[in-house]
Design a protein around this motif. Structure first.
Motif, PDB file in Angstrom:
ATOM      1  N   LEU A 165       4.831   6.695   2.278  1.00  0.00           N
ATOM      2  CA  LEU A 165       4.728   5.582   3.213  1.00  0.00           C
ATOM      3  C   LEU A 165       4.395   4.305   2.459  1.00  0.00           C
ATOM      4  O   LEU A 165       3.556   4.302   1.563  1.00  0.00           O
ATOM      5  CB  LEU A 165       3.633   5.877   4.244  1.00  0.00           C
ATOM      6  CG  LEU A 165       3.699   5.080   5.550  1.00  0.00           C
ATOM      7  CD1 LEU A 165       4.939   5.465   6.330  1.00  0.00           C
ATOM      8  CD2 LEU A 165       2.460   5.331   6.391  1.00  0.00           C
ATOM      9  N   LEU A 166       5.055   3.220   2.825  1.00  0.00           N
ATOM     10  CA  LEU A 166       4.805   1.923   2.203  1.00  0.00           C
ATOM     11  C   LEU A 166       4.397   0.933   3.281  1.00  0.00           C
ATOM     12  O   LEU A 166       5.066   0.810   4.312  1.00  0.00           O
ATOM     13  CB  LEU A 166       6.060   1.410   1.498  1.00  0.00           C
ATOM     14  CG  LEU A 166       6.716   2.344   0.459  1.00  0.00           C
ATOM     15  CD1 LEU A 166       7.995   1.713  -0.061  1.00  0.00           C
ATOM     16  CD2 LEU A 166       5.760   2.640  -0.680  1.00  0.00           C
ATOM     17  N   ILE A 167       3.308   0.225   3.058  1.00  0.00           N
ATOM     18  CA  ILE A 167       2.872  -0.831   3.974  1.00  0.00           C
ATOM     19  C   ILE A 167       2.937  -2.139   3.193  1.00  0.00           C
ATOM     20  O   ILE A 167       2.157  -2.363   2.266  1.00  0.00           O
ATOM     21  CB  ILE A 167       1.442  -0.587   4.490  1.00  0.00           C
ATOM     22  CG1 ILE A 167       1.358   0.760   5.193  1.00  0.00           C
ATOM     23  CG2 ILE A 167       1.034  -1.705   5.440  1.00  0.00           C
ATOM     24  CD1 ILE A 167      -0.052   1.132   5.642  1.00  0.00           C
ATOM     25  N   VAL A 168       3.885  -2.983   3.563  1.00  0.00           N
ATOM     26  CA  VAL A 168       4.137  -4.216   2.828  1.00  0.00           C
ATOM     27  C   VAL A 168       3.475  -5.390   3.543  1.00  0.00           C
ATOM     28  O   VAL A 168       3.822  -5.700   4.689  1.00  0.00           O
ATOM     29  CB  VAL A 168       5.647  -4.471   2.680  1.00  0.00           C
ATOM     30  CG1 VAL A 168       5.898  -5.736   1.867  1.00  0.00           C
ATOM     31  CG2 VAL A 168       6.334  -3.274   2.035  1.00  0.00           C
TER      32      VAL A 168
ATOM     33  N   ILE B 267       0.873  -1.183   0.000  1.00  0.00           N
ATOM     34  CA  ILE B 267       0.000   0.000   0.000  1.00  0.00           C
ATOM     35  C   ILE B 267       0.906   1.228   0.000  1.00  0.00           C
ATOM     36  O   ILE B 267       1.817   1.351   0.822  1.00  0.00           O
ATOM     37  CB  ILE B 267      -0.934   0.005   1.214  1.00  0.00           C
ATOM     38  CG1 ILE B 267      -1.921  -1.166   1.113  1.00  0.00           C
ATOM     39  CG2 ILE B 267      -1.686   1.343   1.312  1.00  0.00           C
ATOM     40  CD1 ILE B 267      -2.857  -1.295   2.286  1.00  0.00           C
ATOM     41  N   ILE B 268       0.626   2.112  -0.944  1.00  0.00           N
ATOM     42  CA  ILE B 268       1.438   3.317  -1.120  1.00  0.00           C
ATOM     43  C   ILE B 268       0.607   4.537  -0.723  1.00  0.00           C
ATOM     44  O   ILE B 268      -0.543   4.681  -1.161  1.00  0.00           O
ATOM     45  CB  ILE B 268       1.899   3.454  -2.580  1.00  0.00           C
ATOM     46  CG1 ILE B 268       2.632   2.166  -3.018  1.00  0.00           C
ATOM     47  CG2 ILE B 268       2.791   4.668  -2.765  1.00  0.00           C
ATOM     48  CD1 ILE B 268       2.864   2.084  -4.509  1.00  0.00           C
ATOM     49  N   GLY B 269       1.175   5.379   0.125  1.00  0.00           N
ATOM     50  CA  GLY B 269       0.434   6.568   0.544  1.00  0.00           C
ATOM     51  C   GLY B 269       1.345   7.618   1.154  1.00  0.00           C
ATOM     52  O   GLY B 269       2.571   7.528   1.066  1.00  0.00           O
TER      53      GLY B 269
ATOM     54  N   ALA C 287      -0.521  17.027  -0.618  1.00  0.00           N
ATOM     55  CA  ALA C 287      -1.725  16.616   0.116  1.00  0.00           C
ATOM     56  C   ALA C 287      -2.700  15.839  -0.757  1.00  0.00           C
ATOM     57  O   ALA C 287      -3.579  15.138  -0.237  1.00  0.00           O
ATOM     58  CB  ALA C 287      -2.413  17.848   0.704  1.00  0.00           C
ATOM     59  N   SER C 288      -2.573  15.944  -2.066  1.00  0.00           N
ATOM     60  CA  SER C 288      -3.491  15.226  -2.951  1.00  0.00           C
ATOM     61  C   SER C 288      -3.206  13.720  -2.967  1.00  0.00           C
ATOM     62  O   SER C 288      -3.981  12.954  -3.531  1.00  0.00           O
ATOM     63  CB  SER C 288      -3.410  15.790  -4.377  1.00  0.00           C
ATOM     64  OG  SER C 288      -2.112  15.636  -4.907  1.00  0.00           O
ATOM     65  N   VAL C 289      -2.108  13.314  -2.327  1.00  0.00           N
ATOM     66  CA  VAL C 289      -1.796  11.883  -2.186  1.00  0.00           C
ATOM     67  C   VAL C 289      -2.389  11.412  -0.868  1.00  0.00           C
ATOM     68  O   VAL C 289      -2.072  11.937   0.198  1.00  0.00           O
ATOM     69  CB  VAL C 289      -0.269  11.634  -2.207  1.00  0.00           C
ATOM     70  CG1 VAL C 289       0.023  10.152  -1.985  1.00  0.00           C
ATOM     71  CG2 VAL C 289       0.325  12.119  -3.526  1.00  0.00           C
ATOM     72  N   GLY C 290      -3.291  10.417  -0.920  1.00  0.00           N
ATOM     73  CA  GLY C 290      -3.954   9.935   0.277  1.00  0.00           C
ATOM     74  C   GLY C 290      -3.045   9.122   1.184  1.00  0.00           C
ATOM     75  O   GLY C 290      -1.983   8.661   0.778  1.00  0.00           O
ATOM     76  N   ALA C 291      -3.506   8.943   2.446  1.00  0.00           N
ATOM     77  CA  ALA C 291      -2.729   8.165   3.415  1.00  0.00           C
ATOM     78  C   ALA C 291      -2.562   6.723   2.937  1.00  0.00           C
ATOM     79  O   ALA C 291      -1.529   6.100   3.161  1.00  0.00           O
ATOM     80  CB  ALA C 291      -3.410   8.200   4.774  1.00  0.00           C
TER      81      ALA C 291
END
Length: 224
Positions: free
Chosen positions: A15-18, A4-6, A33-37
């Protein structure tokens, strides 16, 4: 594998959630800010990658086109949010499958050369047996003619000459072939390595590497 990229909680970094593990803060900064969490998800399955937008309010672009879900490669240009923040593939490289297709050429060249050396040795050994055959013919001719024919003497001479030629060649090749094998093995061990970690993949055929699916050292998934 799912990534997940945010945007991180500080609102500035990527941020990367692997695979649902603890988030990994990437080196990238200045994420708008246009990039979501949790902006989009990259799914990696059987060496193939698919990018999926995670929210209708998010915007994900692949090669300039807005997408909801699309198969991608590292050659594609991915941008996130209305500000079109460019995704740097190098940040994801530690988690991405590695391309081992170049190893196919390495394996095929090594296998071809190894077989060629084996065939050359066997052909030479087969030809060496020719002297014994000629000698046997000479003996048979001598017995059959009671020594009256002089052909058997000629055949003996030919057998001796051929034996001498093969002896000289065998002497010259005594170190030549082992050195070639050593050189071939050294080059193979240098080239037949995991593109991810650089470990030698052993004498496993390329097809077996694909079947195994990943490197036994760095555990990265293979794709072609």
């Amino acid at each position: 594998m799912e990534i997940i990229i945010g945007r991180d909680s500080q609102g500035t970094g990527l941020l990367l959630i692997v695979d649902g593990k603890e988030p990994t803060a990437a080196v990238a900064t200045g994420v708008p800010a246009s990039v979501g969490a949790q902006h989009c998800q990259l799914t990696i399955l059987n060496g193939q990658m698919r990018l999926k937008n995670l929210d209708v309010n998010n915007y994900t672009y692949v090669n300039g086109q807005s997408v909801e879900s699309k198969a991608v490669t590292t050659d594609d240009k991915v941008a996130l949010g209305t500000d079109r923040y460019p995704l740097d593939w190098t940040l994801l490289m530690p988690f991405l499958p590695i391309d081992i297709s170049p190893l196919k050429t390495v394996w095929e060249a090594y296998e071809k050369e190894s077989i060629a050396l084996q065939i050359a040795e066997r052909k030479f050994n087969t030809l060496r047996s020719l002297t014994g055959l000629i000698t046997m013919i000479a003996i048979a001719l001598s017995i059959a003619t009671g020594g009256r024919s002089q052909w058997y003497i000629l055949l003996y001479g030919i057998a001796i000459l051929i034996s001498l030629i093969f002896f000289v060649k065998a002497y010259r090749d005594a170190s030549k072939i082992p050195l070639r094998r050593q050189e071939l093995s050294r080059q193979f061990q240098h080239d037949y390595v995991c593109p991810g970690c650089g470990h030698f993949m052993g004498n496993q055929p390329y097809d077996i590497l694909l079947q195994n699916g990943s490197c036994p050292y760095c555990r990265k998934t293979f794709h072609t």
